[in-house]
Design a protein around this motif. Structure first.
Motif, PDB file in Angstrom:
ATOM      1  N   ILE A  83      68.381  76.774 -83.835  1.00 11.75           N
ATOM      2  CA  ILE A  83      68.667  75.632 -82.165  1.00 11.75           C
ATOM      3  C   ILE A  83      70.304  76.406 -82.552  1.00 11.75           C
ATOM      4  CG2 ILE A  83      69.735  73.311 -82.563  1.00 11.75           C
ATOM      5  CD1 ILE A  83      67.415  73.764 -82.322  1.00 11.75           C
ATOM      6  N   GLU A  84      71.391  76.635 -83.482  1.00 14.81           N
ATOM      7  CA  GLU A  84      73.036  77.488 -82.995  1.00 14.81           C
ATOM      8  C   GLU A  84      72.836  78.551 -82.261  1.00 14.81           C
ATOM      9  OE1 GLU A  84      73.535  77.968 -86.985  1.00 14.81           O
ATOM     10  OE2 GLU A  84      74.616  76.133 -87.199  1.00 14.81           O
TER      11      GLU A  84
ATOM     12  N   ALA B 175      62.685  77.386 -83.470  1.00 12.91           N
ATOM     13  CA  ALA B 175      62.663  76.462 -83.921  1.00 12.91           C
ATOM     14  C   ALA B 175      62.066  75.176 -84.166  1.00 12.91           C
ATOM     15  CB  ALA B 175      63.836  75.235 -83.233  1.00 12.91           C
ATOM     16  N   LEU B 176      61.296  73.921 -83.515  1.00 14.97           N
ATOM     17  CA  LEU B 176      60.406  73.517 -83.630  1.00 14.97           C
ATOM     18  C   LEU B 176      58.846  73.425 -84.552  1.00 14.97           C
ATOM     19  CD1 LEU B 176      59.229  70.675 -82.796  1.00 14.97           C
ATOM     20  CD2 LEU B 176      57.939  71.403 -80.549  1.00 14.97           C
ATOM     21  N   GLU B 177      58.242  74.273 -84.237  1.00 17.63           N
ATOM     22  CA  GLU B 177      57.625  75.228 -85.320  1.00 17.63           C
ATOM     23  C   GLU B 177      57.698  75.443 -86.920  1.00 17.63           C
ATOM     24  OE1 GLU B 177      56.050  78.782 -84.487  1.00 17.63           O
ATOM     25  OE2 GLU B 177      55.003  78.645 -82.317  1.00 17.63           O
ATOM     26  N   ASP B 178      59.104  75.485 -87.194  1.00 20.38           N
ATOM     27  CA  ASP B 178      59.560  75.519 -88.475  1.00 20.38           C
ATOM     28  C   ASP B 178      60.162  74.029 -88.736  1.00 20.38           C
ATOM     29  OD1 ASP B 178      59.651  77.974 -88.720  1.00 20.38           O
ATOM     30  OD2 ASP B 178      61.868  78.314 -88.395  1.00 20.38           O
TER      31      ASP B 178
ATOM     32  N   THR C 107      73.723  67.549 -81.524  1.00 21.53           N
ATOM     33  CA  THR C 107      73.320  66.901 -81.727  1.00 21.53           C
ATOM     34  C   THR C 107      72.007  66.596 -82.651  1.00 21.53           C
ATOM     35  OG1 THR C 107      73.572  65.171 -79.744  1.00 21.53           O
ATOM     36  CG2 THR C 107      71.810  64.434 -81.801  1.00 21.53           C
ATOM     37  N   LEU C 108      70.726  68.069 -82.522  1.00 20.49           N
ATOM     38  CA  LEU C 108      70.264  68.300 -83.014  1.00 20.49           C
ATOM     39  C   LEU C 108      70.307  69.051 -84.472  1.00 20.49           C
ATOM     40  CD1 LEU C 108      66.607  68.711 -83.521  1.00 20.49           C
ATOM     41  CD2 LEU C 108      66.594  70.210 -82.310  1.00 20.49           C
ATOM     42  N   ASN C 109      71.685  69.382 -84.511  1.00 24.68           N
ATOM     43  CA  ASN C 109      71.889  70.773 -85.067  1.00 24.68           C
ATOM     44  C   ASN C 109      72.789  68.854 -86.310  1.00 24.68           C
ATOM     45  OD1 ASN C 109      72.046  73.094 -86.708  1.00 24.68           O
ATOM     46  ND2 ASN C 109      74.467  73.260 -85.471  1.00 24.68           N
TER      47      ASN C 109
END
Length: 134
Positions: A21-22, A59-62, A114-116
């Protein structure tokens, strides 16, 4: 499934998704500057959006893998990551006015931030024992 993947913990998956995500946030920022200020071609913008989609999907998979390994309800995190991916898929059409596309790209950088933060909170929780190895 390779042993190295099956042995990953929820914390491993969440931390890896943070790194992704970063990277996504940085790539979106570069895209925003290139698109808004340097007038890159639509072809380059689509290619950069494709890279962003790849990162968002990874990222979504993780995050989904972490969700299966933790007692913590991270459905809000899954939903936000899914929304980011879907928004990127829609933006790749470049069918909005340039200013609106640039604003949407900028908005995605904020959503990534925000997600991070949510991922950081989830990692902290999991580190304190809110995880199990399914």
């Amino acid at each position: 499934m390779p042993k190295s993947i099956s042995n990953k913990t929820a914390q491993n998956f969440l931390e890896n998704s943070q790194v992704i995500i970063e990277s996504l946030e940085g790539t979106l920022l570069r895209l925003y500057v290139s698109y808004e200020q340097h007038d890159i071609s639509d072809t380059k913008a689509r290619a950069m959006l494709g890279v962003c989609e790849t990162l968002a999907n990874a990222a979504l998979e993780d995050i989904e893998s972490a969700s299966a390994k933790t007692t913590l309800d991270i459905s809000m995190i899954v939903n936000l990551a899914t929304g980011i991916l879907y928004t990127l898929e829609e933006l790749a059409h470049l069918n909005l006015a340039k200013g609106h596309t640039a604003a949407a790209i900028n908005g995605l950088t904020l959503a990534c931030s925000t997600l991070n933060e949510l991922l950081e909170t989830a990692v902290d929780y999991v580190m304190k024992g809110g995880s199990h190895n399914a």
